[in-house]
Design a protein around this motif. Structure first.
Motif, short mmCIF file in Angstrom:
data_model
loop_
_atom_site.label_atom_id
_atom_site.label_comp_id
_atom_site.label_asym_id
_atom_site.label_seq_id
_atom_site.Cartn_x
_atom_site.Cartn_y
_atom_site.Cartn_z
N ILE A 1 9.31 12.99 0.27
CA ILE A 1 7.97 12.60 0.73
C ILE A 1 6.90 13.47 0.07
CG2 ILE A 1 6.44 12.61 2.75
CD1 ILE A 1 8.30 10.26 2.86
N ASP A 2 7.14 14.78 0.05
CA ASP A 2 6.16 15.70 -0.53
C ASP A 2 6.00 15.44 -2.03
OD1 ASP A 2 5.98 16.83 1.99
OD2 ASP A 2 7.31 18.51 1.54
N GLU B 1 0.85 -1.18 0.00
CA GLU B 1 0.00 0.00 0.00
C GLU B 1 0.89 1.23 0.00
OE1 GLU B 1 -1.58 0.32 4.40
OE2 GLU B 1 -1.28 -1.76 3.80
N ILE B 2 0.47 2.23 -0.73
CA ILE B 2 1.25 3.47 -0.81
C ILE B 2 1.16 4.20 0.53
CG2 ILE B 2 1.33 5.75 -1.86
CD1 ILE B 2 0.49 4.48 -4.46
N GLY B 3 2.29 4.64 1.00
CA GLY B 3 2.32 5.45 2.22
C GLY B 3 3.59 6.25 2.27
N GLN B 4 3.54 7.39 2.90
CA GLN B 4 4.72 8.23 3.06
C GLN B 4 4.91 8.53 4.55
OE1 GLN B 4 2.14 9.34 0.89
NE2 GLN B 4 3.09 8.57 -0.98
N ARG B 5 6.03 8.08 5.08
CA ARG B 5 6.29 8.26 6.51
C ARG B 5 7.74 8.70 6.71
NH1 ARG B 5 3.06 3.79 5.85
NH2 ARG B 5 1.06 3.85 6.94
N ALA C 1 2.51 13.71 -4.07
CA ALA C 1 1.85 14.31 -5.22
C ALA C 1 1.96 13.41 -6.45
CB ALA C 1 2.48 15.67 -5.51
N TRP C 2 3.13 12.77 -6.63
CA TRP C 2 3.35 11.90 -7.79
C TRP C 2 2.44 10.67 -7.73
CZ3 TRP C 2 5.04 11.42 -12.49
CH2 TRP C 2 5.49 10.20 -12.99
N ALA C 3 2.35 10.03 -6.57
CA ALA C 3 1.52 8.84 -6.43
C ALA C 3 0.04 9.17 -6.64
CB ALA C 3 1.73 8.21 -5.05
N LYS D 1 7.17 4.43 -6.88
CA LYS D 1 6.87 4.96 -8.20
C LYS D 1 7.98 5.85 -8.76
CE LYS D 1 2.96 2.97 -8.39
NZ LYS D 1 3.23 2.35 -7.09
N ALA D 2 8.56 6.67 -7.90
CA ALA D 2 9.59 7.59 -8.37
C ALA D 2 10.97 6.93 -8.41
CB ALA D 2 9.64 8.83 -7.49
N GLY D 3 11.07 5.67 -7.96
CA GLY D 3 12.34 4.96 -8.01
C GLY D 3 13.41 5.55 -7.12
N GLN D 4 13.02 6.12 -5.98
CA GLN D 4 13.97 6.84 -5.15
C GLN D 4 14.34 6.14 -3.85
OE1 GLN D 4 15.58 10.05 -6.00
NE2 GLN D 4 14.96 8.88 -7.79
#
Length: 638
Positions: free
Chosen positions: A400-401, A316-320, A405-407, A353-356
C-alpha cells in the motif's frame, strides 16, 4: 517430475488417481473442513493447495455462474512464476504468455505536442529469478488451477451460482464451529438455500467481501482522486514500442502500455480526469470513445486506430487495507483460535500500476494454505494459524505504501529538472525510481520477520544469499544420479512439505562423522529427530520433511551408492528408491550455487525452507539440537 511410484499408470502423469469423484457440480456438501468463498486467483490458489490432500474436504463457492472467461488482471511477477512452478504449470504459462523483457520511457518532445523516447531499461535485474515477468489473461491462470484441482487427489470443482448470505461462528462448538448460509441463484435452483458447516472459512470474495463484513472487518484508506481507464485493444498503430512495456508521460496526460499474449493484443492504462474531493469515477460517465480519444492524444504524433476492444473499464486509484486478516480481535490473539480468514482484495486494494494485485492475493493464500493443511492433518498446533494475519498484513501494508508513492509519481506532470514536491516529475528521475523498485514489482519485496516459523539470523553468515524470511532463491545444480542440470528450487512443490537443503562442507563426501552424513544419522536415528517425531508410522520417510544434499564435488566424483539411506530412500508400496535427492554444483556455467548464494564452503550450511518456499532458518549442519527445538515449537508429535 516424479511418478509411477505406486505402480505404472498410463496417461497424463499430472492426473492423480481418483480418490473420490469430482466435487462441485451438484448440491453443496453439508459438512467440510474448509469453505472457500470466491474462485478468483486467491481462492483458486488455496483450493489447489488443499486439493493436494485427499484427507482434507474442501468446498469452493462462487457467485458467478461459471469459470472466468475474460480476466481483468494480467501481470504475473517473477515470484508468482516461482510459485506456479511449485504447482506444476509454470511451463504452460511461459508458453502462452507475453514476456516483459524491457521497459521504454517516453516524454514530451519532438513535433509540437508530441512525445519522444528518452530511456530504456531491463524489466528485471539479471539473476533475480530463473523466471521472467510475464503477462497472461487472468482467466487462463484460473484454467490452469482448475485443471490441477480436477486431477488432484481431492478431485475438486467449484460450486458456482451461490450467493453468500452469512457466516457465523459458534465459539462453544467442539467441531465444525462455522456455519455458512448460501442461496443458489442459477435458473434451475433460484432461491434454494444451502447450509454448510465447516471447521474454517476463507473469504476470497473481492473488495466488497461479504465474509469480511460478516467478521466485522473494514477496509480503511483513501482515494487519490484520480480517474484512470483501462482497455484491451486490437489496434493498428505506428507507435514503435507497442510490443514493449511502455511508460508515456506527455503534455496531454500519462499512459502505460502493456503488451498482451498472442502477439497482437495490447492493454492501455490511460490517465483521465482529476476527481473532486467526494466525487466517484462513476459520476463522470466516461465512455469507451472518451478513453480511446484520450489515448490517441497522449500518443500524438503517432497513430492509434482501434479495431476491437474485448474489455475496458474505468476506476479511481485508492489504497485500502484491513488491520487484521482473521476473526480474532487483536486483544484475544493467543486466547482464541481464528476460524474465519480473508485474503486478496477482501483485505487489501490498490492501483494496478505496479501489477501486484493478483500476485499479492495469490501469495496470501499460498501462505495460508499449507498452514491450514498442517493444522487439519494434525501436524502442527492450531496456533500456527495466527501467523497468517501477522505475516501477510505487514506485506500488504508495505505494498500500500509503495503503491501510494508509485501512483502519485506516475500521475505527476513531466517536467525536465523538476524538484520533488512541486507536482511535477523529471522524466529521468521517474525512470530511476522505476529501476530502484524493480525488486518490489517483481514480487521479491517480502521479508518475514522472526516468529514461530521464522528463526533468528544467528547463523545467517553461513549462507548470506539465503536470507532468512525471504523466498528461497533457486540456482542451477546437477542431479548426481543422471547428470541432469536442474534448478534446485524446483524440488519444492506445493505439497505441504518442509524442505531441508543440506549444503555440504568441503570434505563431506568422505567424512562419515560430520556434516551431511552426521545430519542424516541424527535425522534417521535420534529420538529428537524431527523426521522421527513428526512423521507418522506408515508414511514415507520424506512425507513431512524432504531432505536434499548439495555437495561441492562434480557429480562424477560422488558415489551415489555410498550415500546415507535418507538420501536414497525406499518409498511407496514397492519400496522404490528415490534417486533425486543428491546434487552437485553446475561447474560449467560461471559461479556455482555455493558462490552465488554465499554458502560457507568450509562449514557448509543447512537451509530450512517452509512449504510456501520462504526460508525459515539457516543453521550449521551439526546444529541438531537447534533444528529439533525449532520444529518442536509448533509441530505435534505423530
Amino acid at each position: 517430475m516424479q511418478f509411477h511410484l505406486n505402480g505404472f499408470k498410463p496417461g497424463d502423469p499430472r492426473a492423480a488417481a481418483p480418490d473420490r469423484p469430482a466435487r462441485g457440480a451438484d448440491a453443496a456438501p453439508a459438512q467440510v473442513d474448509v469453505v472457500i468463498v470466491g474462485s478468483g486467483p486467491a481462492g483458486l490458489t488455496l483450493a489447489a493447495q488443499l486439493a493436494a490432500f485427499a484427507d482434507i474436504s474442501t468446498c469452493v463457492v462462487e457467485q458467478k455462474e461459471g469459470a472466468l472467461q475474460l480476466g481483468q488482471a494480467d501481470g504475473i511477477a517473477c515470484r508468482t512464476m516461482e510459485m506456479f512452478e511449485a504447482f506444476g504449470f509454470s511451463e504452460r504459462v511461459l508458453q502462452e504468455s507475453c514476456w516483459i523483457n524491457e521497459v521504454t520511457f517516453w516524454k514530451p518532445g519532438g513535433q509540437a505536442g508530441g512525445i519522444v523516447r528518452h530511456g530504456r531499461v531491463q524489466d528485471t535485474e539479471d539473476g533475480l529469478s530463473e523466471f521472467p515477468h510475464v503477462v497472461l489473461n487472468q482467466a487462463r491462470v484460473h484454467d490452469f488451477y482448475l485443471d490441477l484441482m480436477r486431477n488432484s487427489p481431492g478431485r475438486l470443482e467449484p460450486h458456482y451460482a451461490r450467493r453468500l448470505l452469512d457466516v457465523t461462528v459458534d465459539q462453544d462448538a467442539a467441531d465444525y464451529p462455522v456455519t455458512v448460509r448460501l442461496e443458489r441463484i442459477d435458473a434451475a435452483h433460484a432461491g434454494q438455500p444451502e447450509t454448510i458447516r465447516a471447521r474454517y472459512v476463507v473469504g476470497c470474495d473481492g473488495a466488497r467481501s461479504a465474509v469480511r463484513k460478516a467478521i466485522g472487518r473494514h477496509l480503511e484508506g483513501d482515494s487519490a482522486n484520480q480517474a484512470w481507464g483501462v482497455m484491451d485493444v486490437l489496434a493498428v498503430t505506428d507507435f514503435p514500442d507497442i510490443r514493449y512495456k511502455v511508460v508515456v508521460q506527455s503534455a496531454a496526460g500519462n499512459l502505460l502500455v502493456i503488451p498482451r499474449e498472442g502477439g497482437y493484443l495490447v492493454r492501455l492504462y490511460v490517465e483521465m480526469d482529476k476527481l473532486g474531493e467526494a466525487e466517484r469515477v462513476a459520476n463522470r460517465g466516461i465512455t469507451l470513445e472518451h478513453l480511446v480519444a484520450t489515448a490517441q492524444r497522449i500518443l500524438h504524433p503517432y497513430r492509434l486506430e482501434v479495431k476491437e476492444v474485448p474489455w475496458w473499464s474505468v476506476y479511481e486509484i485508492g489504497q485500502r487495507i484491513c488491520d487484521k486478516y482473521d476473526d480474532v480481535p487483536a486483544q484475544e490473539v493467543g486466547a482464541r483460535l481464528p476460524r474465519v480468514f480473508i485474503a486478496g482484495d477482501a483485505c487489501h486494494t490498490h492501483s494496478p500500476k505496479a501489477g501486484q494485485g493478483m500476485n499479492v492475493s495469490m501469495q496470501d493464500t499460498f501462505n495460508l494454505g499449507w498452514k491450514l493443511a498442517a493444522v487439519l492433518r494434525g501436524q502442527c498446533a492450531p496456533a500456527l494459524l495466527d501467523t497468517y494475519s501477522a505475516e501477510r498484513q505487514v506485506v500488504a501494508q508495505e505494498l500500500i505504501d509503495f503503491d501510494r508513492a508509485w501512483a502519485k509519481t506516475f500521475s505527476e506532470r513531466p517536467e525536465e529538472g523538476a524538484a520533488v514536491g512541486t507536482g511535477s516529475v523529471d522524466p529521468a528521475e521517474f525512470q530511476k525510481y522505476f529501476q530502484r523498485h524493480g525488486r518490489f514489482t517483481a514480487g521479491m519485496g517480502t521479508h518475514y520477520r522472526p516468529s514461530l516459523i521464522t528463526g533468528p539470523a544467528t547463523h545467517q553468515q553461513l549462507a548470506s544469499g539465503f536470507v532468512i524470511g525471504t523466498r528461497f532463491h533457486s540456482a542451477p545444480v546437477v542431479r548426481v544420479t543422471d547428470a541432469k542440470p536442474v534448478q534446485l528450487g524446483h524440488a519444492g512443490k506445493a505439497d505441504g512439505r518442509w524442505r531441508l537443503y543440506a549444503f555440504a562442507a568441503a570434505n563431506d563426501n568422505v567424512d562419515e562423522q560430520a556434516g551431511v552424513r552426521a545430519l542424516c544419522r541424527f535425522l534417521q536415528q535420534s529420538p529428537q529427530s524431527p523426521v522421527r517425531k513428526f512423521t507418522r508410522p506408515g508414511q514415507d520417510c520424506d512425507a513431512v520433511f524432504d531432505l536434499r544434499a548439495i555437495f561441492q564435488q562434480a557429480h562424477g566424483a560422488l558415489a551415489i551408492e555410498s550415500m546415507p539411506g535418507l538420501l536414497l530412500p525406499p518409498k511407496g508400496r514397492y519400496g522404490l528408491l528415490d534417486y533425486e535427492k543428491v546434487f552437485s554444483p553446475d561447474l560449467k556455467n560461471g559461479p556455482d550455487i555455493f558462490d552465488l548464494r554465499g554458502v560457507d564452503r568450509t562449514r557448509g550450511a543447512l537451509v530450512v525452507v517452509r512449504p510456501d518456499q520462504y526460508i525459515a532458518h539457516v543453521l550449521p549442519l551439526d546444529a541438531h539440537g537447534e533444528l529439533a527445538q525449532f520444529f518442536a515449537g509448533f509441530m505435534l508429535a505423530a
